[in-house]
Motif scaffolding. Sequence first.
Motif, PDB file in Angstrom:
ATOM      1  N   ASP A   1      -9.291 -14.507   7.130  1.00 40.78           N
ATOM      2  CA  ASP A   1     -10.201 -14.289   8.249  1.00 40.78           C
ATOM      3  C   ASP A   1      -9.396 -14.162   9.537  1.00 40.78           C
ATOM      4  OD1 ASP A   1     -12.235 -14.519   6.478  1.00 40.78           O
ATOM      5  OD2 ASP A   1     -13.029 -16.417   7.210  1.00 40.78           O
ATOM      6  N   GLY A   2      -9.758 -13.200  10.357  1.00 45.00           N
ATOM      7  CA  GLY A   2      -9.031 -12.956  11.598  1.00 45.00           C
ATOM      8  C   GLY A   2      -8.018 -11.837  11.483  1.00 45.00           C
ATOM      9  N   ASP A   3      -7.689 -11.433  10.253  1.00 47.95           N
ATOM     10  CA  ASP A   3      -6.785 -10.298  10.073  1.00 47.95           C
ATOM     11  C   ASP A   3      -7.499  -8.994  10.441  1.00 47.95           C
ATOM     12  OD1 ASP A   3      -4.788 -11.943   9.215  1.00 47.95           O
ATOM     13  OD2 ASP A   3      -4.986 -11.460   7.086  1.00 47.95           O
ATOM     14  N   TYR A   4      -6.707  -8.008  10.853  1.00 51.92           N
ATOM     15  CA  TYR A   4      -7.258  -6.717  11.271  1.00 51.92           C
ATOM     16  C   TYR A   4      -7.000  -5.657  10.193  1.00 51.92           C
ATOM     17  CZ  TYR A   4      -7.885  -8.545  16.000  1.00 51.92           C
ATOM     18  OH  TYR A   4      -8.291  -9.279  17.075  1.00 51.92           O
ATOM     19  N   ALA A   5      -7.868  -4.672  10.148  1.00 53.87           N
ATOM     20  CA  ALA A   5      -7.705  -3.542   9.229  1.00 53.87           C
ATOM     21  C   ALA A   5      -8.354  -2.316   9.841  1.00 53.87           C
ATOM     22  CB  ALA A   5      -8.341  -3.848   7.879  1.00 53.87           C
ATOM     23  N   TYR A   6      -7.773  -1.154   9.564  1.00 53.37           N
ATOM     24  CA  TYR A   6      -8.488   0.072   9.884  1.00 53.37           C
ATOM     25  C   TYR A   6      -9.081   0.585   8.583  1.00 53.37           C
ATOM     26  CZ  TYR A   6      -5.107   3.494   8.011  1.00 53.37           C
ATOM     27  OH  TYR A   6      -4.310   4.261   7.190  1.00 53.37           O
ATOM     28  N   ALA A   7     -10.284   1.153   8.644  1.00 52.11           N
ATOM     29  CA  ALA A   7     -11.014   1.525   7.440  1.00 52.11           C
ATOM     30  C   ALA A   7     -11.272   3.020   7.406  1.00 52.11           C
ATOM     31  CB  ALA A   7     -12.336   0.765   7.364  1.00 52.11           C
ATOM     32  N   CYS A   8     -11.103   3.589   6.215  1.00 57.29           N
ATOM     33  CA  CYS A   8     -11.383   5.001   5.960  1.00 57.29           C
ATOM     34  C   CYS A   8     -12.278   5.114   4.735  1.00 57.29           C
ATOM     35  CB  CYS A   8     -10.104   5.786   5.671  1.00 57.29           C
ATOM     36  SG  CYS A   8      -9.077   6.095   7.112  1.00 57.29           S
ATOM     37  N   ALA A   9     -13.094   6.139   4.709  1.00 60.73           N
ATOM     38  CA  ALA A   9     -13.793   6.525   3.493  1.00 60.73           C
ATOM     39  C   ALA A   9     -12.872   7.491   2.764  1.00 60.73           C
ATOM     40  CB  ALA A   9     -15.137   7.166   3.812  1.00 60.73           C
ATOM     41  N   GLY A  10     -12.077   6.946   1.862  1.00 58.32           N
ATOM     42  CA  GLY A  10     -11.041   7.743   1.220  1.00 58.32           C
ATOM     43  C   GLY A  10     -10.022   8.190   2.251  1.00 58.32           C
TER      44      GLY A  10
ATOM     45  N   TYR B   1      -3.741   7.852  -2.572  1.00 55.65           N
ATOM     46  CA  TYR B   1      -2.998   7.113  -3.580  1.00 55.65           C
ATOM     47  C   TYR B   1      -2.980   5.610  -3.292  1.00 55.65           C
ATOM     48  CZ  TYR B   1      -1.368  11.761  -4.795  1.00 55.65           C
ATOM     49  OH  TYR B   1      -1.317  13.073  -5.160  1.00 55.65           O
ATOM     50  N   ARG B   2      -3.278   5.222  -2.063  1.00 59.42           N
ATOM     51  CA  ARG B   2      -3.277   3.804  -1.717  1.00 59.42           C
ATOM     52  C   ARG B   2      -4.658   3.435  -1.201  1.00 59.42           C
ATOM     53  NH1 ARG B   2       0.354   1.568  -4.337  1.00 59.42           N
ATOM     54  NH2 ARG B   2      -0.015  -0.270  -3.069  1.00 59.42           N
ATOM     55  N   THR B   3      -5.107   2.238  -1.569  1.00 59.96           N
ATOM     56  CA  THR B   3      -6.396   1.737  -1.102  1.00 59.96           C
ATOM     57  C   THR B   3      -6.207   0.606  -0.104  1.00 59.96           C
ATOM     58  OG1 THR B   3      -7.462   2.347  -3.184  1.00 59.96           O
ATOM     59  CG2 THR B   3      -8.589   0.722  -1.814  1.00 59.96           C
ATOM     60  N   VAL B   4      -5.355  -0.363  -0.456  1.00 60.44           N
ATOM     61  CA  VAL B   4      -5.077  -1.502   0.421  1.00 60.44           C
ATOM     62  C   VAL B   4      -3.562  -1.615   0.552  1.00 60.44           C
ATOM     63  CG1 VAL B   4      -5.411  -3.970   0.808  1.00 60.44           C
ATOM     64  CG2 VAL B   4      -7.131  -2.667  -0.465  1.00 60.44           C
ATOM     65  N   ALA B   5      -3.055  -1.589   1.766  1.00 62.11           N
ATOM     66  CA  ALA B   5      -1.613  -1.686   1.981  1.00 62.11           C
ATOM     67  C   ALA B   5      -1.352  -2.410   3.295  1.00 62.11           C
ATOM     68  CB  ALA B   5      -0.964  -0.306   2.000  1.00 62.11           C
ATOM     69  N   PRO B   6      -0.385  -3.335   3.318  1.00 60.83           N
ATOM     70  CA  PRO B   6      -0.069  -4.044   4.562  1.00 60.83           C
ATOM     71  C   PRO B   6       0.724  -3.157   5.506  1.00 60.83           C
ATOM     72  CG  PRO B   6       1.417  -4.749   2.831  1.00 60.83           C
ATOM     73  CD  PRO B   6       0.448  -3.798   2.192  1.00 60.83           C
ATOM     74  N   ILE B   7       0.517  -3.328   6.803  1.00 58.96           N
ATOM     75  CA  ILE B   7       1.314  -2.651   7.826  1.00 58.96           C
ATOM     76  C   ILE B   7       2.414  -3.610   8.244  1.00 58.96           C
ATOM     77  CG2 ILE B   7       1.314  -1.797  10.194  1.00 58.96           C
ATOM     78  CD1 ILE B   7      -1.480  -0.729   9.702  1.00 58.96           C
ATOM     79  N   THR B   8       3.656  -3.231   7.984  1.00 54.98           N
ATOM     80  CA  THR B   8       4.772  -4.119   8.278  1.00 54.98           C
ATOM     81  C   THR B   8       5.567  -3.689   9.501  1.00 54.98           C
ATOM     82  OG1 THR B   8       6.119  -2.876   6.705  1.00 54.98           O
ATOM     83  CG2 THR B   8       5.005  -4.830   5.865  1.00 54.98           C
ATOM     84  N   ASP B   9       5.451  -2.451   9.899  1.00 56.35           N
ATOM     85  CA  ASP B   9       6.132  -1.966  11.104  1.00 56.35           C
ATOM     86  C   ASP B   9       5.063  -1.701  12.156  1.00 56.35           C
ATOM     87  OD1 ASP B   9       7.589  -0.771  13.079  1.00 56.35           O
ATOM     88  OD2 ASP B   9       8.732   0.533  11.754  1.00 56.35           O
TER      89      ASP B   9
END
Length: 591
Positions: free
Chosen positions: A43-52, A114-122
């Motif tokens: 909880d509190g983490d951020y994400a950007y969301a796309c439909a595909g 090809y990716r659904t969930v991936a962390p942003i590290t940079d």
Amino acid sequence: MGRFFSTASGRELLAEFRKRGWLVVNKFCPGGQGRLFTEGIKDGDYAYACAGSAQLWGLYRFNGPCQALPAELADQITDSKNWVYRPADLVADSVQESATDLKLLTAWWAPSGYRTVAPITDLAKANQQLFGPYFNRRLVLKAVLNPPVFPNPNIILYGPPGTGKTRHTLELAYAILTGQEAPSYEAAQQLFQQELGRRLDFVAFHQSFTYEDFVQGFRPTVINGQMVFEKSEGVFYRIAERARQEWEACQGLDAEEFPQADAEFINTLPFLQPDSQSSLVPFEVVFQELIAPLASAGGTVILPMKTKGYGFPILGIDSKYLTFRRGMEGHENKVQIAVLRALYEGTRKIIPSGPQIYHVYIVERLLELAQAHKEFSTSATIAAAADAPDAVVAPAPAPDDNTSASGTPLNYVLIIDEINRANIARVFGELITLLEKDKRLGGANPLPVTLPSGEEGFTVPANLYLIGTMNTADRSLALLDIALRRRFEFRPLYPRYNLFAGMADNRGTVLQKLNAEITRQKSRDFQIGHAYFLDAKETLQSIFDGKVIPLLYEYFLNDEAKLQSLLQTAGVSVYLDANVGLRYGTGASVS
């Protein structure tokens, strides 16, 4: 969520998810992505969301745990039991809903199908390419209360086989690259795939591995029908160069190396505007003219700097790099010829610091040569050039994609699997000394060396970390090169018996008794790791027959009587099959 975008009913379902602020993922999404969504996000983490990879929804902040879809929505999905959602607050709408341009990004976290969930590290790169242009936002990392600490940049994880060295290596690399503990093993695996060949490299040592494979050497190749030897960079050299460029790009200008006149010039970098690039003379023409004096015996190329009396020489080129010296008596540096081309043609930006300052002077000289070509061109070309805008003085551009925008250099990691299987002294050579923390670039006593190829000024940067793994059953720790041992931090990994709770066959106790007897008769370095026993679907019979007994045969040099005695003393039932040897269970009795 892209699966639902292809049909009208699916798009209606997506609209309902979006209205409710639900981000929906299949919990069995491959590659650990589903588990990352259900367990790795807090909880509190951020994400950007796309439909595909088609429709960009917005920037969200998670505010609750995973939940199953309610019946009125689940009934519309054939495999609804596999789908879960997490509630999230909309932080910012996207500037545009089309994700077409964003899909073109090469970053691991870009929507690609090809990716659904991936962390942003940079985060610097994501701010530059994603959050800024698409959301008018810039995210910053919150302070980590207890960030991982790595007092030694050289680490070896050692232990018997099956004790989780690979898993711990990836989790350790995650912590070094991000400054945070890995939320899950799946997140560490994703980061490994994302950064491989960029900020992370992997190599496995073996008996025939050499210095030339690891650092630098000469390899035969055929050019125009003749065999010649070309210089070849090894995996360590390549990642060390990338880390060094990152380190130097984040350092401030050295007042002694770059006096005031040069500093003022550097802050107003001259580059052609995009609409005048078409008037450039081809890069190959001016580049060959720049280096032409080097082809003759004793020929030199010295480029002046803005401060009177300051300059630097270009020393030579090969198929990929141009070599120059930092100042008349400084150490050698390299720049890819492809980078100079991109700077000359205006397709790449530059950070005004460290060795990249010299890149600016090289490109400025190329532009001067291009201008000289245009002045001696035909009258028609001269007339056309007169209408084109002159080179303009532009403010220093933003950092390029490969460097940190924070002023703090990003860390790099080289993973060396089975580090004890090669001749360490032969593979590392003079690098053994350079690995010490204080001897690195950025350390208290930086030590540049000359490589056997003649390249001067090679250093190991402070932001390059080495993680080695060592199987103690292959070679004792005591046999390692003493110079290596005192430069690495050694972290032991031995069998863990607290991982078998809830397993019906009491396999944790079986393994513990077996390892106690192995330690008594041989040593702790030959124990059997817990990883062999962790799959609850695999029976003890298949584990012993397929994995453990063959390994013990190797440990005890096929001494069947000794191995039988060890297993029986440890309480493991075995019998002798005349065709294959010892087997787990109570079949024919052993004579």
